[in-house]
Structures are given as C-alpha cells and as structure tokens.
Scaffold this active site. Structure first.
Site, PDB file in Angstrom:
ATOM      1  CB  CYS A 177       1.332   5.740  11.543  1.00 19.06           C
ATOM      2  SG  CYS A 177       1.643   7.191  10.382  1.00 19.06           S
ATOM      3  CB  CYS A 196       7.590  -4.708   8.581  1.00 23.35           C
ATOM      4  SG  CYS A 196       8.634  -3.943   9.687  1.00 23.35           S
ATOM      5  CB  CYS A 231       3.523  -1.544  14.160  1.00 27.01           C
ATOM      6  SG  CYS A 231       3.401  -1.792  12.217  1.00 27.01           S
ATOM      7  CB  CYS A 251       3.004   7.295   3.256  1.00 21.91           C
ATOM      8  SG  CYS A 251       3.486   6.358   4.877  1.00 21.91           S
ATOM      9  CB  CYS A 284       6.790  -2.766  16.688  1.00 25.97           C
ATOM     10  SG  CYS A 284       8.606  -2.395  16.372  1.00 25.97           S
ATOM     11  CD  GLU A 303      -2.347  -1.474   2.427  1.00 25.43           C
ATOM     12  OE1 GLU A 303      -4.094  -1.202   2.560  1.00 25.43           O
ATOM     13  OE2 GLU A 303      -2.053  -0.846   3.858  1.00 25.43           O
TER      14      GLU A 303
HETATM   15  N1  SAH Z   1       9.273   0.490   9.762  1.00 24.54           N
HETATM   16  C1  SAH Z   1       9.496   2.103  10.123  1.00 24.54           C
HETATM   17  C2  SAH Z   1       9.117   3.001   9.050  1.00 24.54           C
HETATM   18  C3  SAH Z   1       7.050   2.936   9.031  1.00 24.54           C
HETATM   19  S1  SAH Z   1       6.007   2.327  10.038  1.00 24.54           S
HETATM   20  C4  SAH Z   1       9.807   2.506  11.408  1.00 24.54           C
HETATM   21  O1  SAH Z   1       9.138   1.641  11.884  1.00 24.54           O
HETATM   22  O2  SAH Z   1      10.080   3.905  11.519  1.00 24.54           O
HETATM   23  C5  SAH Z   1       6.267   4.318  10.183  1.00 24.54           C
HETATM   24  C6  SAH Z   1       5.572   5.429  11.383  1.00 24.54           C
HETATM   25  O3  SAH Z   1       4.252   4.346  12.095  1.00 24.54           O
HETATM   26  C7  SAH Z   1       6.632   4.983  12.490  1.00 24.54           C
HETATM   27  O4  SAH Z   1       6.174   5.933  13.810  1.00 24.54           O
HETATM   28  C8  SAH Z   1       5.526   3.290  13.359  1.00 24.54           C
HETATM   29  O5  SAH Z   1       6.516   3.529  14.825  1.00 24.54           O
HETATM   30  C9  SAH Z   1       4.310   3.856  13.429  1.00 24.54           C
HETATM   31  N2  SAH Z   1       3.444   3.202  13.522  1.00 24.54           N
HETATM   32  C10 SAH Z   1       3.292   1.863  13.509  1.00 24.54           C
HETATM   33  N3  SAH Z   1       2.021   1.501  14.195  1.00 24.54           N
HETATM   34  C11 SAH Z   1       1.707   2.248  15.088  1.00 24.54           C
HETATM   35  C12 SAH Z   1       0.068   2.640  15.342  1.00 24.54           C
HETATM   36  N4  SAH Z   1      -0.680   1.451  15.342  1.00 24.54           N
HETATM   37  N5  SAH Z   1      -0.318   3.805  15.432  1.00 24.54           N
HETATM   38  C13 SAH Z   1       0.476   5.078  15.338  1.00 24.54           C
HETATM   39  N6  SAH Z   1       2.024   4.654  14.713  1.00 24.54           N
HETATM   40  C14 SAH Z   1       2.194   3.726  14.596  1.00 24.54           C
HETATM   41 FE1  SF4 Z   2       8.058  -2.690  11.133  1.00 22.73          FE
HETATM   42 FE2  SF4 Z   2       5.807  -1.622  12.236  1.00 22.73          FE
HETATM   43 FE3  SF4 Z   2       7.719  -1.812  13.883  1.00 22.73          FE
HETATM   44 FE4  SF4 Z   2       7.596  -0.305  11.536  1.00 22.73          FE
HETATM   45  S1  SF4 Z   2       6.379   0.106  13.584  1.00 22.73           S
HETATM   46  S2  SF4 Z   2       9.987  -1.395  12.004  1.00 22.73           S
HETATM   47  S3  SF4 Z   2       6.865  -1.291  10.089  1.00 22.73           S
HETATM   48  S4  SF4 Z   2       6.897  -3.469  12.990  1.00 22.73           S
END
Ligand code: SAH
Ligand code: SF4
Length: 352
Positions: free
Chosen positions: A345, A114, A121, A107, A118, A94
């Site tokens: 995000c 990934c 996410c 974006c 985390c 996406e």
């Molecule tokens: N993997 C990279 C970039 C993609 S995620 C990273 O983690 O930085 C982009 C941003 O969205 C990151 O700051 C991530 O921590 C945040 N993010 C992920 N899941 C989220 C959620 N459920 N709510 C708000 N931000 C989130």
């Molecule tokens: Fe991967 Fe989501 Fe963690 Fe970014 S926030 S590193 S996309 S698992």
C-alpha cells in the site's frame, strides 16, 4: 496524455451489440466476444475459434491492446506478483496479484497518479497524470484472472476471487469510469466477470458525495475509508481532502452507505510512528467507532522515498489494537505483502 481507443469492456451489453452491428456483423457476435473476454480472459481474436476468420479482423478493433506488460516482480515465493503496465499513451500503472490460502486478490489502479496529495503515499507525490478508462481498469482484473487461471501463481490454477481498489489513484475521483468498471466486474457472465459485490472493495480517501452516489447507483460493494486519524487537526495534515470533508462527515457517509447496503465498512489506518499512534488516539478512534458497523484495518506504514516517517513499533501497534478492542471495535492488522518489491500500500509509484 490521452485516453485509449474504445474497448469491449468500456461498453455495456446493448452498446456492445450496437458496436458489433456497426462493424457489419450480426449482433450475437457481441455475446461471443463477451464470453471469450469475460469468461475465458481471451483478448486475441485470432484465438477465438468460434468466430469465423472473416469476422475476426473487423471485430478485433473492439479489443485493442490496452496494457502492455513492462515487467513483473514477484515476492513471497511467487504468491505476490506486481505488474508494471504501459498504457497506449505511454503512461505507466501498476497492479498487484496476491494469493492467499482462501482467496486470490488483485489490487488495481483507478488513475495514473493521484491528485489527493497525502504526504505518506508514494502515488500522491507525483500528482495526477490522468484517469484510467473503464476498460483500462477492467483489463487489469482480466489480466490477473488470466494469470491465476493459467497457473502463474504457486500451486494449482486458481480463480480470481477478490478485487481491491487500493492501487494507484482515488477511485471515487474517477466516478463514472469506476462505476462502469464495477458493473463489468460484478455483472454475471457474459456481461461481466460475475464477481460478488462483497468481494470487491473500493478504498476511498473520503469523497463524501461520491460515497452516497455508489449506493444511489445500487452498488453493494465493500467500502474502505482511509481515515488515518480520529481528529480533524491531524487528519487535515495527513489527508488534505479533510479540509473539505471532516472526519464526522466521512464517517456519517460511510454509516449511511452501511445502512443502505447492509454492508460493514472498513476504516483504514496507517500506523505512523509518533504521528497517529498514541494511546489517546486509539481511545478516541475507539469512541468514534464503538457504535458503528465498522472494523479497523491497521496498516503498518510502508516506507516511501523522501518521507522521514516510519511504521509504529510493534508494542505500540499492539497497545493500539488492545485499546480499540477494549472499545468493542473489531481490528485486523494488514500484512505487508509485497513490501520488498514496493508493491505494498502506498508504494506504487510506477517509476518505470
Ligand atoms: N486513494 C485510495 C485508494 C488507494 S490507496 C485511498 O486513499 O483510500 C490504498 C490504501 O493505502 C489507503 O488506505 C492509503 O491510505 C494506504 N496507504 C497509502 N500510502 C501508504 C503507506 N505509505 N503505507 C501504508 N499505507 C498507505
Ligand atoms: Fe491518493 Fe495515495 Fe491519498 Fe490514496 S493515499 S488518496 S492514492 S494520495
């Protein structure tokens, strides 16, 4: 899962010339293709009136279709558009195009899925499917630029100005392809799209050696570090890679990047109710960042399926902002663009 065929956007200028010559065409046709693709966002050789008919067929192999649009969802009266793309091997990714008063941002995804895990996410929940190729990354940006230039956002046709690597995937875990994509985005036309390095943001979970490599390779793009906690005990659970590179190491790597590039960096912090939003954590974060070239971007947690966590209540968020500001740390609160279309995000999961 397999990587796509070679595409013009995988190649630098000299490789493009070599590829065109290999196809039995004069080298200057590489420039014509580049001008069409990077300058006019044209990816169909049949529409390239400056390329003779006889040459079009053989040159077409350098522009294989990489992304096919499965659907587009829009929100915010059309100012946010989330595209779901099918790649040549069927993998789904996406990207999200957003219009603001002063800029147009896309974006993009750097990986399908990934591997960083985390827990808050959506992308992280399904694991890593595969890395995207350089051209698969670049083509998301070119598609967005085409869409903006053709007036698919409200108002007058607009120029794409910003790219953020905040879609699916950890960009620094796909380093070589990311680096080539950054060249395609920022090299001046016809080598690339000619975006300014400052307006391209690479968001990372904190892969310390790769942050240094970005500077080693001469990039001055904006770096965003996803911190989410000022203390290792909590960050170990929110960002599992923290067990490898601790908060202090991640911030030291970002400081070093700032010193070498002259760029401020941002610290991303998802506000998760009762998890990382306590006043004492705001003070600790403020202490940590006080003397650094960083600003904090608070992201109200976006809901994801299967997670019990919520965004912090607004008064808690306001207190967190107040305490950071009291330490002299600049803070912004991210808008929740695209939340109702799961385009915000951490909501990108490409479930089809
Ligand atoms: N993997 C990279 C970039 C993609 S995620 C990273 O983690 O930085 C982009 C941003 O969205 C990151 O700051 C991530 O921590 C945040 N993010 C992920 N899941 C989220 C959620 N459920 N709510 C708000 N931000 C989130
Ligand atoms: Fe991967 Fe989501 Fe963690 Fe970014 S926030 S590193 S996309 S698992």
């Amino acid at each position: 899962m397999s990587m796509p065929p070679r595409h013009l956007a995988d190649l630098d200028v000299s490789q493009r010339r070599a590829a065109v010559v290999e196809l039995g065409q004069p080298g200057y046709r590489a420039d014509q293709l580049s001008r069409q693709y990077f300058g006019r966002f044209e990816n169909d050789v049949a529409a390239m009136s400056d390329v003779p008919h006889a040459a079009r067929e053989s040159l077409g192999v350098l522009l294989p279709p990489l992304l096919s649009e499965v659907r587009v969802l829009s929100a915010d009266d059309g100012a946010t558009r989330k595209s779901l793309w099918r790649l040549s091997d069927g993998t789904l990714v996406e990207s999200v195009l957003m219009q603001y008063p002063d800029r147009v941002t896309v974006c993009v995804s750097s990986q399908a899925g990934c591997g960083m895990g985390c827990p808050f996410c959506a992308t992280g929940q399904g694991g890593l499917r595969r890395n995207l190729s350089t051209a698969e990354i670049v083509d998301q940006v070119v598609a967005a630029a085409r869409s903006a230039s053709r007036g698919e956002l409200p108002g007058r046709p607009a120029r794409l100005s910003n790219v953020v690597f905040m879609g699916m995937g950890e960009p620094l875990a796909n380093f070589a392809r990311l680096a080539a994509a950054l060249h395609r985005l920022t090299d001046p036309a016809p080598a690339g799209l000619g975006l300014s390095q400052r307006s391209v943001t690479v968001s990372t979970v904190g892969l310390v050696p790769a942050i240094a490599r970005l500077a080693d390779e001469g990039f001055k793009v904006t770096v965003a570090v996803s911190l989410h906690a000022p203390d290792d005990a909590l960050r170990d659970t929110l960002v599992p890679v923290n067990t490898r590179w601790k908060v202090a190491e991640v911030l030291a790597a970002a400081d070093e990047y700032a010193a070498r590039t002259g760029r401020r960096y941002s610290v991303e912090y998802a506000m998760i109710r009762d998890i990382n939003d306590q006043p004492w954590r705001a003070d600790l974060l403020g202490e940590l960042l006080r003397a650094r070239l960083a600003h904090v971007n608070l992201i109200p947690l976006n809901p994801t399926p299967g997670s019990q966590w919520d965004a912090s209540p607004k008064p808690v968020e306001r207190e967190f902002v107040r305490r950071l500001e009291a330490h002299g740390v600049p803070v912004t609160v991210r808008d929740t663009r695209g939340r109702e279309i799961d385009g915000a995000c951490g909501q990108l999961a490409a479930s089809g």
